[in-house]
Design a protein around this motif. Structure first.
Motif, PDB file in Angstrom:
ATOM      1  N   THR A 195       0.848  -1.181   0.000  1.00 31.54           N
ATOM      2  CA  THR A 195       0.000   0.000   0.000  1.00 31.54           C
ATOM      3  C   THR A 195       0.885   1.232   0.000  1.00 31.54           C
ATOM      4  O   THR A 195       1.825   1.329   0.798  1.00 31.54           O
ATOM      5  CB  THR A 195      -0.912   0.018   1.236  1.00 31.54           C
ATOM      6  N   LYS A 196       0.594   2.157  -0.897  1.00 36.86           N
ATOM      7  CA  LYS A 196       1.347   3.409  -0.941  1.00 36.86           C
ATOM      8  C   LYS A 196       0.811   4.333   0.141  1.00 36.86           C
ATOM      9  O   LYS A 196      -0.385   4.612   0.197  1.00 36.86           O
ATOM     10  CB  LYS A 196       1.210   4.055  -2.318  1.00 36.86           C
ATOM     11  N   VAL A 197       1.712   4.813   1.023  1.00 37.43           N
ATOM     12  CA  VAL A 197       1.264   5.593   2.175  1.00 37.43           C
ATOM     13  C   VAL A 197       1.831   7.011   2.188  1.00 37.43           C
ATOM     14  O   VAL A 197       1.514   7.794   3.086  1.00 37.43           O
ATOM     15  CB  VAL A 197       1.628   4.876   3.502  1.00 37.43           C
ATOM     16  N   GLY A 198       2.678   7.340   1.228  1.00 40.33           N
ATOM     17  CA  GLY A 198       3.283   8.666   1.200  1.00 40.33           C
ATOM     18  C   GLY A 198       3.994   8.905  -0.102  1.00 40.33           C
ATOM     19  O   GLY A 198       3.682   8.283  -1.128  1.00 40.33           O
ATOM     20  N   ASP A 199       4.975   9.809  -0.086  1.00 42.59           N
ATOM     21  CA  ASP A 199       5.736  10.161  -1.270  1.00 42.59           C
ATOM     22  C   ASP A 199       6.680   9.011  -1.621  1.00 42.59           C
ATOM     23  O   ASP A 199       7.794   8.919  -1.105  1.00 42.59           O
ATOM     24  CB  ASP A 199       6.517  11.450  -1.011  1.00 42.59           C
ATOM     25  N   ASN A 200       6.196   8.113  -2.516  1.00 40.99           N
ATOM     26  CA  ASN A 200       6.942   6.896  -2.859  1.00 40.99           C
ATOM     27  C   ASN A 200       7.418   6.173  -1.599  1.00 40.99           C
ATOM     28  O   ASN A 200       8.551   5.696  -1.505  1.00 40.99           O
ATOM     29  CB  ASN A 200       8.111   7.218  -3.789  1.00 40.99           C
ATOM     30  N   LEU A 201       6.513   6.084  -0.643  1.00 43.92           N
ATOM     31  CA  LEU A 201       6.714   5.355   0.603  1.00 43.92           C
ATOM     32  C   LEU A 201       5.613   4.306   0.685  1.00 43.92           C
ATOM     33  O   LEU A 201       4.432   4.621   0.475  1.00 43.92           O
ATOM     34  CB  LEU A 201       6.637   6.306   1.791  1.00 43.92           C
ATOM     35  N   TYR A 202       5.996   3.073   0.977  1.00 42.31           N
ATOM     36  CA  TYR A 202       5.075   1.945   0.880  1.00 42.31           C
ATOM     37  C   TYR A 202       5.132   1.090   2.140  1.00 42.31           C
ATOM     38  O   TYR A 202       6.142   1.077   2.865  1.00 42.31           O
ATOM     39  CB  TYR A 202       5.442   1.051  -0.323  1.00 42.31           C
ATOM     40  N   THR A 203       4.064   0.350   2.375  1.00 47.52           N
ATOM     41  CA  THR A 203       4.147  -0.696   3.384  1.00 47.52           C
ATOM     42  C   THR A 203       5.049  -1.807   2.855  1.00 47.52           C
ATOM     43  O   THR A 203       5.187  -1.989   1.645  1.00 47.52           O
ATOM     44  CB  THR A 203       2.764  -1.277   3.691  1.00 47.52           C
ATOM     45  N   SER A 204       5.665  -2.539   3.771  1.00 52.48           N
ATOM     46  CA  SER A 204       6.398  -3.732   3.358  1.00 52.48           C
ATOM     47  C   SER A 204       5.386  -4.757   2.851  1.00 52.48           C
ATOM     48  O   SER A 204       4.172  -4.602   3.027  1.00 52.48           O
ATOM     49  CB  SER A 204       7.219  -4.293   4.515  1.00 52.48           C
ATOM     50  N   THR A 205       5.881  -5.799   2.213  1.00 52.80           N
ATOM     51  CA  THR A 205       5.007  -6.769   1.553  1.00 52.80           C
ATOM     52  C   THR A 205       3.890  -7.258   2.475  1.00 52.80           C
ATOM     53  O   THR A 205       4.154  -7.723   3.591  1.00 52.80           O
ATOM     54  CB  THR A 205       5.825  -7.970   1.064  1.00 52.80           C
ATOM     55  N   GLU A 206       2.673  -7.116   2.010  1.00 55.38           N
ATOM     56  CA  GLU A 206       1.497  -7.503   2.797  1.00 55.38           C
ATOM     57  C   GLU A 206       1.181  -8.978   2.535  1.00 55.38           C
ATOM     58  O   GLU A 206       0.325  -9.325   1.726  1.00 55.38           O
ATOM     59  CB  GLU A 206       0.326  -6.581   2.450  1.00 55.38           C
ATOM     60  N   TYR A 207       1.894  -9.812   3.244  1.00 60.17           N
ATOM     61  CA  TYR A 207       1.840 -11.254   3.085  1.00 60.17           C
ATOM     62  C   TYR A 207       1.489 -11.835   4.438  1.00 60.17           C
ATOM     63  O   TYR A 207       1.929 -11.312   5.465  1.00 60.17           O
ATOM     64  CB  TYR A 207       3.229 -11.736   2.613  1.00 60.17           C
ATOM     65  N   PRO A 208       0.662 -12.888   4.506  1.00 57.09           N
ATOM     66  CA  PRO A 208       0.207 -13.402   5.804  1.00 57.09           C
ATOM     67  C   PRO A 208       1.339 -13.552   6.814  1.00 57.09           C
ATOM     68  O   PRO A 208       2.409 -14.080   6.499  1.00 57.09           O
ATOM     69  CB  PRO A 208      -0.420 -14.746   5.436  1.00 57.09           C
ATOM     70  N   GLN A 209       1.097 -13.083   8.026  1.00 55.80           N
ATOM     71  CA  GLN A 209       2.165 -12.942   9.010  1.00 55.80           C
ATOM     72  C   GLN A 209       2.753 -14.267   9.486  1.00 55.80           C
ATOM     73  O   GLN A 209       3.868 -14.292  10.020  1.00 55.80           O
ATOM     74  CB  GLN A 209       1.657 -12.146  10.211  1.00 55.80           C
ATOM     75  N   GLN A 210       2.046 -15.365   9.274  1.00 55.85           N
ATOM     76  CA  GLN A 210       2.559 -16.660   9.737  1.00 55.85           C
ATOM     77  C   GLN A 210       3.599 -17.257   8.796  1.00 55.85           C
ATOM     78  O   GLN A 210       4.211 -18.281   9.114  1.00 55.85           O
ATOM     79  CB  GLN A 210       1.421 -17.664   9.951  1.00 55.85           C
ATOM     80  N   PHE A 211       3.817 -16.631   7.638  1.00 56.55           N
ATOM     81  CA  PHE A 211       4.739 -17.177   6.651  1.00 56.55           C
ATOM     82  C   PHE A 211       6.050 -16.397   6.594  1.00 56.55           C
ATOM     83  O   PHE A 211       6.098 -15.193   6.844  1.00 56.55           O
ATOM     84  CB  PHE A 211       4.100 -17.187   5.265  1.00 56.55           C
ATOM     85  N   THR A 212       7.108 -17.102   6.189  1.00 59.38           N
ATOM     86  CA  THR A 212       8.403 -16.484   5.929  1.00 59.38           C
ATOM     87  C   THR A 212       8.421 -15.942   4.501  1.00 59.38           C
ATOM     88  O   THR A 212       7.908 -16.577   3.584  1.00 59.38           O
ATOM     89  CB  THR A 212       9.529 -17.521   6.094  1.00 59.38           C
ATOM     90  N   ILE A 213       9.004 -14.786   4.319  1.00 62.42           N
ATOM     91  CA  ILE A 213       9.303 -14.282   2.978  1.00 62.42           C
ATOM     92  C   ILE A 213      10.783 -14.554   2.734  1.00 62.42           C
ATOM     93  O   ILE A 213      11.646 -14.104   3.488  1.00 62.42           O
ATOM     94  CB  ILE A 213       9.000 -12.779   2.844  1.00 62.42           C
ATOM     95  N   SER A 214      11.080 -15.318   1.695  1.00 58.87           N
ATOM     96  CA  SER A 214      12.456 -15.742   1.446  1.00 58.87           C
ATOM     97  C   SER A 214      13.309 -14.578   0.958  1.00 58.87           C
ATOM     98  O   SER A 214      12.824 -13.501   0.604  1.00 58.87           O
ATOM     99  CB  SER A 214      12.480 -16.896   0.445  1.00 58.87           C
ATOM    100  N   MET A 215      14.613 -14.816   0.914  1.00 56.72           N
ATOM    101  CA  MET A 215      15.569 -13.765   0.597  1.00 56.72           C
ATOM    102  C   MET A 215      15.466 -13.343  -0.868  1.00 56.72           C
ATOM    103  O   MET A 215      15.268 -14.174  -1.758  1.00 56.72           O
ATOM    104  CB  MET A 215      16.990 -14.242   0.899  1.00 56.72           C
ATOM    105  N   HIS A 216      15.617 -12.063  -1.103  1.00 57.96           N
ATOM    106  CA  HIS A 216      15.555 -11.540  -2.470  1.00 57.96           C
ATOM    107  C   HIS A 216      16.137 -10.132  -2.494  1.00 57.96           C
ATOM    108  O   HIS A 216      16.210  -9.455  -1.466  1.00 57.96           O
ATOM    109  CB  HIS A 216      14.111 -11.503  -2.979  1.00 57.96           C
ATOM    110  N   ASN A 217      16.548  -9.698  -3.664  1.00 57.41           N
ATOM    111  CA  ASN A 217      16.937  -8.311  -3.917  1.00 57.41           C
ATOM    112  C   ASN A 217      15.779  -7.643  -4.628  1.00 57.41           C
ATOM    113  O   ASN A 217      15.224  -8.200  -5.580  1.00 57.41           O
ATOM    114  CB  ASN A 217      18.197  -8.243  -4.771  1.00 57.41           C
TER     115      ASN A 217
END
Length: 320
Positions: free
Chosen positions: A87-109
């Motif tokens: 979700t965009k919340v400001g001047d090109n400022l965003y929430t981090s990935t909105e993915y269910p909290q019980q899961f791991t988000i794997s490493m990435h660039n």
């Protein structure tokens, strides 16, 4: 103000330097941090040497973080062509990935699958989780070295990413959300500069295919780093149950996102699972306190997310 200079990082060590007011020689306030960050050449040197910097105990808030971001991200970018829900919340400022909290988000660039990507990212902890929720960071050189030689060799020719973006209803993201526009002409102008193949689907959706390298070299140090998101785009990363359910609905090439080797041949499940698991195993966790600010070199360092409980709000911005 006292400028702190730290020795160059050893790549065998943690790719992370923690800085408090005692390290920076400033007050433990937002103004103290801003005075330190205003020496942008010093921050640049530290980031090049240590690859990731976390500033703790300065009491940054949502009202003061923009000024800090303006100093460390001198040209904030929109999250165009991004594949994760935000979700965009400001001047090109965003929430981090909105993915269910019980899961791991794997490493990435960030945006490593795109023709161009941000050089650095900043993460601001507006609210720390009740438990968990760390942001792991991994040195791209160490990640590459952790992979078996046959896996590195298999990926050497590169990878091909395919996105199937719907027109407002369907699995995954719409093309409108992905490119932050409802104008097809704007999308096509963007894609022409990326080397991508694309076509508009009869149902109004958009398919995009892009060939990218599996590794890149850092533009300053020349270090070769693992730099692709094959594991995140591959059905095997969903787990057997989820992947099986999707396979009943759609062939792989029709999934919201899919990846193959450069020649179009399938990537073995075992390869992407090794990439995913060894990235996470090699990473170190940044445990959040409310008000913390993390700055990373997006080429040198990959990042992810650990599961968490309770409310958690991390804001993200990026620059070229």
């Amino acid at each position: 103000m006292t400028t702190a200079i730290f020795p160059a990082a050893d790549t065998a060590r943690t790719p992370l330097l923690e800085l408090t007011s005692a390290d920076t020689g400033t007050e433990a306030t937002p103004e103290g941090l801003l005075s330190y960050l205003s020496d942008t050449e010093n921050v640049d040197r530290l980031l090049l040497a240590h690859k990731a910097l976390v500033f703790r105990g300065f009491g940054l808030t949502a009202d003061t973080v923009d000024r800090a971001l303006d100093l460390i991200l001198r040209n904030r970018l929109a999250y165009v062509h991004g594949n994760s829900p935000r979700t965009k919340v400001g001047d090109n400022l965003y929430t981090s990935t909105e993915y269910p909290q019980q899961f791991t988000i794997s490493m990435h660039n960030e945006l490593s699958y795109a023709e161009s990507w941000p050089t650095r990212l900043a993460f601001f902890c507006q609210q720390a989780a009740e438990t968990g929720g760390a942001t792991p960071v991994v040195d791209g050189e160490a990640w590459l070295a952790a992979l078996d030689p046959e896996v590195r060799e298999a990926f050497a020719p590169g990878v091909r990413y395919t996105q199937n973006l719907h027109d407002g209803m369907g699995l995954g993201k719409s093309w409108q959300d992905t490119f932050e526009t409802h104008d097809r002409t704007v999308v096509e102008e963007y894609l022409r500069g990326t080397g991508a193949d694309w076509d508009w689907r009869p149902d109004g959706g958009l398919r995009v295919s892009l060939l990218r390298p599996a590794t890149v070299r850092h533009p300053v140090t020349g270090a070769e780093v693992w730099f692709n998101q094959a594991d995140q785009w591959h059905p095997a990363s969903l787990g057997d149950e989820a992947a099986g359910a999707l396979a009943q609905l759609l062939p792989p090439e029709e999934l919201p996102q899919y990846v193959t080797f450069a020649d179009g041949s399938p990537i073995p499940d075992a390869h992407v699972l090794q990439v995913r698991d060894r990235g996470l195993e090699t990473a170190v966790d940044v445990d959040w306190n409310t008000g913390d600010l993390l700055l990373i070199d997006n080429v040198s360092v990959g990042h992810g997310r650990r599961p968490f409980t309770g409310a958690r709000r991390i804001l993200v911005a990026m620059t070229d």
